[in-house]
Design a protein around this motif. Sequence first.
Motif, PDB file in Angstrom:
ATOM      1  N   ALA A  22       0.742  -1.247   0.186  1.00 18.25           N
ATOM      2  CA  ALA A  22      -0.215  -0.032  -0.095  1.00 18.25           C
ATOM      3  C   ALA A  22       0.836   1.302   0.042  1.00 18.25           C
ATOM      4  O   ALA A  22       1.897   1.334   0.691  1.00 18.25           O
ATOM      5  CB  ALA A  22      -0.924   0.209   1.144  1.00 18.25           C
ATOM      6  N   TRP A  23       0.436   2.098  -0.683  1.00 13.68           N
ATOM      7  CA  TRP A  23       1.002   3.611  -0.791  1.00 13.68           C
ATOM      8  C   TRP A  23       0.223   4.664  -0.380  1.00 13.68           C
ATOM      9  O   TRP A  23      -0.835   4.522  -1.083  1.00 13.68           O
ATOM     10  CB  TRP A  23       1.771   3.534  -2.204  1.00 13.68           C
ATOM     11  N   THR A  24       0.600   5.543  -0.093  1.00 12.47           N
ATOM     12  CA  THR A  24      -0.343   6.944   0.009  1.00 12.47           C
ATOM     13  C   THR A  24       0.831   7.890  -0.669  1.00 12.47           C
ATOM     14  O   THR A  24       1.939   8.136  -0.317  1.00 12.47           O
ATOM     15  CB  THR A  24      -0.463   7.306   1.237  1.00 12.47           C
ATOM     16  N   HIS A  25       0.166   8.716  -1.261  1.00 14.56           N
ATOM     17  CA  HIS A  25       0.738  10.200  -2.048  1.00 14.56           C
ATOM     18  C   HIS A  25       0.093  11.403  -1.717  1.00 14.56           C
ATOM     19  O   HIS A  25      -1.041  11.665  -1.880  1.00 14.56           O
ATOM     20  CB  HIS A  25       0.922   9.930  -3.442  1.00 14.56           C
ATOM     21  N   TRP A  26       0.934  12.506  -1.009  1.00 11.28           N
ATOM     22  CA  TRP A  26       0.187  13.668  -0.543  1.00 11.28           C
ATOM     23  C   TRP A  26       1.024  14.696  -1.323  1.00 11.28           C
ATOM     24  O   TRP A  26       2.054  14.558  -1.468  1.00 11.28           O
ATOM     25  CB  TRP A  26       0.747  13.872   0.940  1.00 11.28           C
ATOM     26  N   TYR A  27      -0.107  15.594  -1.759  1.00 12.81           N
ATOM     27  CA  TYR A  27       0.600  16.398  -2.805  1.00 12.81           C
ATOM     28  C   TYR A  27      -0.057  17.902  -2.050  1.00 12.81           C
ATOM     29  O   TYR A  27      -1.023  18.657  -2.486  1.00 12.81           O
ATOM     30  CB  TYR A  27       0.019  16.523  -4.233  1.00 12.81           C
ATOM     31  N   PRO A  28       0.855  18.512  -0.860  1.00 13.33           N
ATOM     32  CA  PRO A  28       0.228  19.623  -0.455  1.00 13.33           C
ATOM     33  C   PRO A  28      -0.076  21.055  -1.164  1.00 13.33           C
ATOM     34  O   PRO A  28      -0.833  21.664  -0.967  1.00 13.33           O
ATOM     35  CB  PRO A  28       1.192  19.917   0.809  1.00 13.33           C
ATOM     36  N   ASN A  29       0.828  21.015  -2.122  1.00 10.03           N
ATOM     37  CA  ASN A  29       0.922  22.254  -3.128  1.00 10.03           C
ATOM     38  C   ASN A  29      -0.435  22.318  -4.028  1.00 10.03           C
ATOM     39  O   ASN A  29      -1.023  23.317  -4.285  1.00 10.03           O
ATOM     40  CB  ASN A  29       2.174  22.380  -4.040  1.00 10.03           C
ATOM     41  N   ALA A  30      -1.052  21.105  -3.952  1.00 12.45           N
ATOM     42  CA  ALA A  30      -2.408  21.164  -4.905  1.00 12.45           C
ATOM     43  C   ALA A  30      -3.636  21.302  -3.708  1.00 12.45           C
ATOM     44  O   ALA A  30      -4.613  20.720  -4.186  1.00 12.45           O
ATOM     45  CB  ALA A  30      -2.461  19.737  -5.562  1.00 12.45           C
ATOM     46  N   PHE A  80      -5.245  20.415  -1.388  1.00 10.18           N
ATOM     47  CA  PHE A  80      -5.035  19.219  -0.802  1.00 10.18           C
ATOM     48  C   PHE A  80      -5.376  17.997  -1.666  1.00 10.18           C
ATOM     49  O   PHE A  80      -6.416  17.893  -2.613  1.00 10.18           O
ATOM     50  CB  PHE A  80      -6.001  19.186   0.216  1.00 10.18           C
ATOM     51  N   LEU A  81      -4.385  17.080  -1.871  1.00  7.15           N
ATOM     52  CA  LEU A  81      -4.534  15.964  -2.760  1.00  7.15           C
ATOM     53  C   LEU A  81      -3.943  14.815  -2.269  1.00  7.15           C
ATOM     54  O   LEU A  81      -2.910  14.753  -1.688  1.00  7.15           O
ATOM     55  CB  LEU A  81      -3.913  16.199  -4.127  1.00  7.15           C
ATOM     56  N   ASN A  82      -4.681  13.862  -1.754  1.00  9.88           N
ATOM     57  CA  ASN A  82      -4.208  12.500  -1.490  1.00  9.88           C
ATOM     58  C   ASN A  82      -4.714  11.400  -2.328  1.00  9.88           C
ATOM     59  O   ASN A  82      -5.992  11.078  -2.393  1.00  9.88           O
ATOM     60  CB  ASN A  82      -4.632  12.206   0.085  1.00  9.88           C
ATOM     61  N   VAL A  91      -8.194   4.802  -3.497  1.00  9.73           N
ATOM     62  CA  VAL A  91      -9.084   5.862  -2.738  1.00  9.73           C
ATOM     63  C   VAL A  91      -8.329   7.469  -2.907  1.00  9.73           C
ATOM     64  O   VAL A  91      -7.161   7.450  -2.723  1.00  9.73           O
ATOM     65  CB  VAL A  91      -9.304   5.556  -1.394  1.00  9.73           C
ATOM     66  N   ILE A  92      -9.056   8.378  -3.549  1.00  5.27           N
ATOM     67  CA  ILE A  92      -8.631   9.772  -3.749  1.00  5.27           C
ATOM     68  C   ILE A  92      -9.412  10.724  -2.929  1.00  5.27           C
ATOM     69  O   ILE A  92     -10.625  10.549  -2.973  1.00  5.27           O
ATOM     70  CB  ILE A  92      -8.667   9.825  -5.394  1.00  5.27           C
ATOM     71  N   ARG A  93      -8.751  11.391  -2.342  1.00  8.44           N
ATOM     72  CA  ARG A  93      -9.130  12.571  -1.681  1.00  8.44           C
ATOM     73  C   ARG A  93      -8.634  14.040  -2.201  1.00  8.44           C
ATOM     74  O   ARG A  93      -7.419  13.981  -2.384  1.00  8.44           O
ATOM     75  CB  ARG A  93      -8.863  12.768  -0.185  1.00  8.44           C
ATOM     76  N   GLN A  94      -9.695  14.936  -2.403  1.00  6.82           N
ATOM     77  CA  GLN A  94      -9.144  16.308  -2.677  1.00  6.82           C
ATOM     78  C   GLN A  94     -10.193  17.570  -2.378  1.00  6.82           C
ATOM     79  O   GLN A  94     -11.345  17.089  -2.002  1.00  6.82           O
ATOM     80  CB  GLN A  94      -8.801  16.339  -4.222  1.00  6.82           C
ATOM     81  N   THR A  95     -10.035  18.589  -2.301  1.00  2.00           N
ATOM     82  CA  THR A  95     -10.873  19.805  -1.850  1.00  2.00           C
ATOM     83  C   THR A  95     -11.918  19.720  -2.745  1.00  2.00           C
ATOM     84  O   THR A  95     -11.814  19.607  -4.280  1.00  2.00           O
ATOM     85  CB  THR A  95     -10.129  21.086  -1.791  1.00  2.00           C
ATOM     86  N   GLU A 117      -8.579  16.082  13.457  1.00  2.00           N
ATOM     87  CA  GLU A 117      -7.447  15.427  13.850  1.00  2.00           C
ATOM     88  C   GLU A 117      -6.580  15.490  12.562  1.00  2.00           C
ATOM     89  O   GLU A 117      -7.041  15.859  11.218  1.00  2.00           O
ATOM     90  CB  GLU A 117      -7.964  13.893  13.932  1.00  2.00           C
ATOM     91  N   ASN A 118      -5.429  15.040  12.802  1.00  2.00           N
ATOM     92  CA  ASN A 118      -4.318  15.212  11.717  1.00  2.00           C
ATOM     93  C   ASN A 118      -4.561  14.026  10.539  1.00  2.00           C
ATOM     94  O   ASN A 118      -4.632  13.024  10.832  1.00  2.00           O
ATOM     95  CB  ASN A 118      -2.997  14.892  12.338  1.00  2.00           C
ATOM     96  N   ILE A 119      -5.083  14.503   9.434  1.00  2.00           N
ATOM     97  CA  ILE A 119      -5.165  13.561   8.405  1.00  2.00           C
ATOM     98  C   ILE A 119      -4.314  12.475   8.099  1.00  2.00           C
ATOM     99  O   ILE A 119      -4.557  11.497   7.849  1.00  2.00           O
ATOM    100  CB  ILE A 119      -5.825  14.336   7.222  1.00  2.00           C
ATOM    101  N   PRO A 120      -3.124  12.750   7.734  1.00  2.00           N
ATOM    102  CA  PRO A 120      -2.150  11.746   7.462  1.00  2.00           C
ATOM    103  C   PRO A 120      -1.987  10.867   8.485  1.00  2.00           C
ATOM    104  O   PRO A 120      -1.635   9.687   8.307  1.00  2.00           O
ATOM    105  CB  PRO A 120      -0.751  12.742   7.317  1.00  2.00           C
ATOM    106  N   ASN A 121      -2.133  11.332   9.771  1.00  2.00           N
ATOM    107  CA  ASN A 121      -1.884  10.306  10.937  1.00  2.00           C
ATOM    108  C   ASN A 121      -3.224   9.308  10.677  1.00  2.00           C
ATOM    109  O   ASN A 121      -3.081   8.271  11.260  1.00  2.00           O
ATOM    110  CB  ASN A 121      -1.927  10.949  12.499  1.00  2.00           C
TER     111      ASN A 121
END
Length: 323
Positions: free
Chosen positions: A154-162, A164-166, A183-187, A278-282
Amino acid sequence: MKYWLILASILLGVTAVQGESPVGGKGLSPTAVQVDSPETADNLTSLILKPLPYSLFGKCSYTGDPHLIPFPKFPGQGVNMYFCKHIGWEILLLNKWVLILVKVGPNPYVILDYIIIFFDGNQGMKCLLFASLGWSTCPLSSSIISITYPSGTAWTHWYPNAQFLNIQITSFSWPGGNRYDFVIRQTFALIQQSSGVCIKNNCPLEAVIANPPPMIAKICDIYIDAAQPQYKGRVDDRTVSLVRNSCYNDLILSKNPKFAQSALSLLIHISLDQIKGENIPNLVKKGEENINEGLLQAGRAVAALLDKENTCSEEKPCFSNDD
């Protein structure tokens, strides 16, 4: 953006000569840094990501055979589940920050490969991921935080500049290789600027199966029951019913009990949406740990069930628990 679609079409041709990359190590892109320590992941995400309420973004999932839950258009909107049967490459998500292409194979229609291109917001490329070449993480210099979980699947990729994109990718063993769940999350602001299957699709609604074969119902219930103690937040009954029904469809078509793994994983991801402040990455990291625990528990229970009740005949083919 058309330039990157042309590039992606060229990259698809590389699949004809799959194998080890001629540069860099096997399983990584030439400059990728694999972050597989939870402590390192915590340090990276705490430095770059600030806690955000879940009400600021939506989620799209493409899992199993595959079943689609698209992005909602606004916070709190109820979203249906769709059963997609497209074959070949398709755009799962496209906006100025990312292009996600997935390759779907027939009967069952699982995701067998993917290409992800991260952009700088102005058509410049920041990072390229390519499953069939083993390019699974981005370099730290790319501004994308790639985390490989200790399971290695399993991998997760966070892109704070975008904004919010996970992007969360889970790999499951499959004949001849692997299959993948997304599973994709974005604003919601970014959802309005996006296209692809996650935004608009022509897939039919998931057909309801009222009376599945007893063995299939038992297997799906084992994985769903194993997910519930691992929830981080509440999952409503309607959502559980949708996921249970998708599990029925997958097992009826494939006769492969391991498809039920996607039901457990998806329910735990959905449970994260109910946590506030709560902290989303955690949370995502903890969710992945819970998925691994649930899969181990359910896998043992299903193996015992098949040993005890899995009888075969010409009229009643038995289930295979092999990869």
